[in-house]
Motif scaffolding. Structure first.
Motif, PDB file in Angstrom:
ATOM      1  N   ILE A 255       0.843  -1.198   0.000  1.00  0.00           N
ATOM      2  CA  ILE A 255       0.000   0.000   0.000  1.00  0.00           C
ATOM      3  C   ILE A 255       0.878   1.249   0.000  1.00  0.00           C
ATOM      4  O   ILE A 255       0.606   2.212  -0.739  1.00  0.00           O
ATOM      5  CB  ILE A 255      -0.948   0.015   1.225  1.00  0.00           C
ATOM      6  N   LEU A 256       1.930   1.240   0.805  1.00  0.00           N
ATOM      7  CA  LEU A 256       2.838   2.388   0.842  1.00  0.00           C
ATOM      8  C   LEU A 256       3.498   2.608  -0.518  1.00  0.00           C
ATOM      9  O   LEU A 256       3.659   3.755  -0.953  1.00  0.00           O
ATOM     10  CB  LEU A 256       3.901   2.194   1.931  1.00  0.00           C
ATOM     11  N   ASN A 257       3.836   1.515  -1.205  1.00  0.00           N
ATOM     12  CA  ASN A 257       4.418   1.636  -2.546  1.00  0.00           C
ATOM     13  C   ASN A 257       3.424   2.243  -3.528  1.00  0.00           C
ATOM     14  O   ASN A 257       3.786   3.048  -4.385  1.00  0.00           O
ATOM     15  CB  ASN A 257       4.909   0.278  -3.050  1.00  0.00           C
ATOM     16  N   GLU A 258       2.165   1.850  -3.406  1.00  0.00           N
ATOM     17  CA  GLU A 258       1.132   2.419  -4.281  1.00  0.00           C
ATOM     18  C   GLU A 258       0.941   3.905  -3.993  1.00  0.00           C
ATOM     19  O   GLU A 258       0.798   4.712  -4.916  1.00  0.00           O
ATOM     20  CB  GLU A 258      -0.183   1.656  -4.111  1.00  0.00           C
TER      21      GLU A 258
ATOM     22  N   GLY B 242       2.417  13.072  -6.239  1.00  0.00           N
ATOM     23  CA  GLY B 242       2.739  14.047  -7.273  1.00  0.00           C
ATOM     24  C   GLY B 242       1.890  13.921  -8.528  1.00  0.00           C
ATOM     25  O   GLY B 242       2.048  14.688  -9.468  1.00  0.00           O
ATOM     26  N   ILE B 243       1.000  12.947  -8.542  1.00  0.00           N
ATOM     27  CA  ILE B 243       0.116  12.764  -9.698  1.00  0.00           C
ATOM     28  C   ILE B 243      -1.256  13.307  -9.315  1.00  0.00           C
ATOM     29  O   ILE B 243      -1.781  12.998  -8.254  1.00  0.00           O
ATOM     30  CB  ILE B 243      -0.018  11.266 -10.075  1.00  0.00           C
TER      31      ILE B 243
ATOM     32  N   ALA C 225      -8.300   8.844 -14.160  1.00  0.00           N
ATOM     33  CA  ALA C 225      -8.589   8.726 -15.595  1.00  0.00           C
ATOM     34  C   ALA C 225      -7.709   7.691 -16.268  1.00  0.00           C
ATOM     35  O   ALA C 225      -8.112   7.062 -17.254  1.00  0.00           O
ATOM     36  CB  ALA C 225      -8.410  10.085 -16.268  1.00  0.00           C
ATOM     37  N   ALA C 226      -6.489   7.475 -15.718  1.00  0.00           N
ATOM     38  CA  ALA C 226      -5.561   6.524 -16.323  1.00  0.00           C
ATOM     39  C   ALA C 226      -5.858   5.079 -15.923  1.00  0.00           C
ATOM     40  O   ALA C 226      -5.286   4.155 -16.522  1.00  0.00           O
ATOM     41  CB  ALA C 226      -4.132   6.892 -15.916  1.00  0.00           C
ATOM     42  N   ARG C 227      -6.736   4.870 -14.972  1.00  0.00           N
ATOM     43  CA  ARG C 227      -7.072   3.511 -14.528  1.00  0.00           C
ATOM     44  C   ARG C 227      -7.842   2.783 -15.625  1.00  0.00           C
ATOM     45  O   ARG C 227      -8.672   3.378 -16.321  1.00  0.00           O
ATOM     46  CB  ARG C 227      -7.938   3.531 -13.278  1.00  0.00           C
ATOM     47  N   PRO C 228      -7.587   1.480 -15.764  1.00  0.00           N
ATOM     48  CA  PRO C 228      -8.372   0.717 -16.743  1.00  0.00           C
ATOM     49  C   PRO C 228      -9.826   0.634 -16.306  1.00  0.00           C
ATOM     50  O   PRO C 228     -10.125   0.623 -15.124  1.00  0.00           O
ATOM     51  CB  PRO C 228      -7.711  -0.674 -16.742  1.00  0.00           C
TER      52      PRO C 228
END
Length: 133
Positions: free
Chosen positions: A111-114, A120-121, A128-131
């Motif tokens: 989770i921390l990696n995600e 910054g995004i 919007a970039a999610r499938p």
């Protein structure tokens, strides 16, 4: 000369602040890892002696029910406006989400990696970039 001295003091304070911030982040990451390790170890415990073992033994639906209850308590504490109560309830919610991660054989670092990946995004851009589901 005064400018140079002030700049040196500012740089020193910046370095010290970042050092404190990283120490603080390391401490909190360490606590999160320690808690995850404890939850993992409880998986093998007797459900009559361990709350975590009992939840894990009951399965995902019991864990999700508890997360739902804790989420409601967070909402109520927030509406109440009592910061101490809110902190307490969020800690309960986080704890139970850690139990859910254990149920799925996931570590909090995933989770921390995600979260780090998303840093910054723009939330709108990221979504919007999610499938499509």
């Amino acid at each position: 000369m005064i400018y140079k001295e002030n700049l040196q003091k500012l740089l020193f304070l910046t370095v010290q602040t970042k050092r404190f911030l990283f120490m603080s982040l390391d401490l909190h990451h360490s606590i999160l890892n320690q808690l995850a390790s404890t939850i993992h170890a409880r998986r093998q415990s007797d459900p009559s002696l361990s709350y975590v073992a009992k939840l894990l033994h009951k399965g995902e639906d019991a864990i999700l029910k508890k997360i739902g209850e804790e989420s409601t308590e967070v909402i109520l504490a927030s509406k109440e406006g009592n910061s101490e109560h809110l902190i307490y309830e969020i800690a309960d919610l986080w704890f139970h989400t850690l139990v859910l991660l254990e149920q799925h054989d996931l570590h909090p670092d995933t989770i921390l990696n995600e979260l780090a990946r998303r840093e910054g995004i723009s939330g709108i851009s990221e979504k919007a970039a999610r499938p499509a589901p």
